[in-house]
Design a protein around this motif. Structure first.
Motif, mmCIF file in Angstrom:
data_model
loop_
_atom_site.group_PDB
_atom_site.id
_atom_site.type_symbol
_atom_site.label_atom_id
_atom_site.label_comp_id
_atom_site.label_asym_id
_atom_site.label_seq_id
_atom_site.Cartn_x
_atom_site.Cartn_y
_atom_site.Cartn_z
ATOM 1 N N ASP A 1 -49.736 -24.036 -41.774
ATOM 2 C CA ASP A 1 -50.199 -23.570 -40.465
ATOM 3 C C ASP A 1 -48.989 -23.200 -39.602
ATOM 4 N N GLY A 2 -49.027 -21.995 -39.020
ATOM 5 C CA GLY A 2 -47.902 -21.525 -38.224
ATOM 6 C C GLY A 2 -46.839 -20.824 -39.047
ATOM 7 N N GLY A 3 -47.102 -20.660 -40.354
ATOM 8 C CA GLY A 3 -46.145 -19.992 -41.231
ATOM 9 C C GLY A 3 -46.101 -18.484 -41.003
ATOM 10 N N GLU A 4 -45.198 -17.815 -41.747
ATOM 11 C CA GLU A 4 -44.985 -16.379 -41.518
ATOM 12 C C GLU A 4 -45.233 -15.562 -42.783
ATOM 13 N N LEU A 5 -45.940 -14.456 -42.587
ATOM 14 C CA LEU A 5 -46.119 -13.451 -43.627
ATOM 15 C C LEU A 5 -45.491 -12.154 -43.157
ATOM 16 N N THR A 6 -45.082 -11.332 -44.115
ATOM 17 C CA THR A 6 -44.550 -10.022 -43.755
ATOM 18 C C THR A 6 -45.488 -8.945 -44.270
ATOM 19 N N VAL A 7 -45.549 -7.835 -43.551
ATOM 20 C CA VAL A 7 -46.453 -6.765 -43.924
ATOM 21 C C VAL A 7 -45.685 -5.448 -44.025
ATOM 22 N N LYS A 8 -46.011 -4.682 -45.049
ATOM 23 C CA LYS A 8 -45.404 -3.368 -45.262
ATOM 24 C C LYS A 8 -46.497 -2.307 -45.254
ATOM 25 N N ASP A 9 -46.175 -1.155 -44.668
ATOM 26 C CA ASP A 9 -47.124 -0.044 -44.642
ATOM 27 C C ASP A 9 -47.027 0.721 -45.962
ATOM 28 N N LEU A 10 -48.131 0.759 -46.716
ATOM 29 C CA LEU A 10 -48.166 1.459 -47.996
ATOM 30 C C LEU A 10 -48.451 2.949 -47.849
#
Length: 311
Positions: free
Chosen positions: A76-85
């Motif tokens: 909880d409170g962790g981080e994900l990264t997102v990339k635009d495909l």
């Protein structure tokens, strides 16, 4: 309630407000990657879910939509990264576009020889049969795409449609049509008259082989469809006709159907398409065969990938 921080990898022009903190009204073991994508899309409507590639921070491997955050090891409170495909297009649409090429190109070259060759081309039996077989093949492929195939991935980058379509539009479309419907193969051509290509028994034998391969290919597709309930990504070991010998009999029968057309014509264009298609399908088959053996410990060890007893 779970809180997740989502930051950008590279430039994400459709979500300039990144990084953001997303709060989901579920437990950590219930929140899936798909839920996070949907929440991001809610904040940035143009950045729809299929454009997003979510990864754990510092990693490159995409997280599958059905995986829960707990299974990823995120707290909880962790981080994900997102990339635009990039812009996406449905796989079904991509295949419809791919197979439409020959259905457009072959009639244009077959019916308007004066435009392409500067003269009328009196059609030989060979040309008429090839025209019918090619159209039947791609009409079948279009119908299978719409009514039979079930795709494990919903979309692909829009830019890929041009690369994928080139194989069919150029090789089995323009190159094959321009070669076979030319005066070289017409009713009075020396290349045809008095040869096997002028022998009805030979031509119908090739057509019979083509029909056998097409029906076998269809049966294999129907077998694969029966293993995946609609709307799921379920994978099971396929059994039955063709699958006793190879993991991808649909690819094997696809090659056989084009070998029949290449043998019928003797055309360099047809044999070139067979060679390129065989290489591509063999690579796909080996990849799928490896995935089957990795996923299912009980997978039959005697099966080959695409060519019975060989590969």
């Amino acid at each position: 309630m779970v809180t997740v921080n989502v930051s950008a990898v590279g430039r994400v022009s459709l979500a300039r407000g990144l990084p953001v903190t997303i709060t989901l009204d579920k437990n950590l073991e219930d929140v899936t990657v798909a839920d996070v994508k949907a929440a991001v899309a809610t904040k940035f409507p143009r950045f729809y879910a299929s454009r997003q590639k979510l990864t754990l921070k510092g990693e490159r491997k995409a997280l599958a939509d059905e995986i829960t955050l707990k299974d990823t090891g995120l707290s909880d409170g962790g981080e994900l990264t997102v990339k635009d495909l990039g812009a996406q297009l449905g796989w079904r649409t991509v295949y419809v576009i791919e197979y439409a090429g020959p259905l457009i190109i072959h009639p244009l070259i077959y019916n308007y020889p004066r435009f392409w060759y500067g003269a009328l081309v009196p059609k030989s039996m060979l040309q008429k049969m090839v025209f019918g077989l090619v159209l039947a093949h791609f009409i079948k492929r279009e119908l299978e795409t719409i009514y039979v195939h079930r795709f494990s991935h919903g979309t692909m980058p829009f830019s890929f449609v041009f690369r994928n379509s080139a194989h069919y539009w150029v090789l089995s479309g323009f190159l094959l049509a321009a070669a076979v419907y030319s005066p070289t193969y017409d009713n009075y051509a020396q290349y045809v008259r008095g040869s096997l290509r002028d022998n009805p028994r030979f031509l119908w034998s090739c057509a019979a082989l083509w029909l056998f391969a097409e029906l076998s290919n269809l049966y294999a597709h129907l077998t694969l469809r029966s293993l995946r309930p609609e709307g799921t990504k379920t994978r099971s070991i396929p059994y039955g006709y063709g699958f006793a010998l190879v993991s991808c009999p649909h690819y094997f029968f696809e090659i056989i159907s084009w070998v029949a057309i290449a043998a019928m014509t003797g055309s360099y264009a047809a044999w070139f398409f067979v060679a390129v298609s065989t290489y591509i399908l063999a690579m796909w088959a080996l990849k799928r065969h490896k995935a089957y053996r990795k996923e299912f410990k009980e997978y039959p060890r005697e099966r080959k990938a695409i060519f019975p007893f060989i590969l």
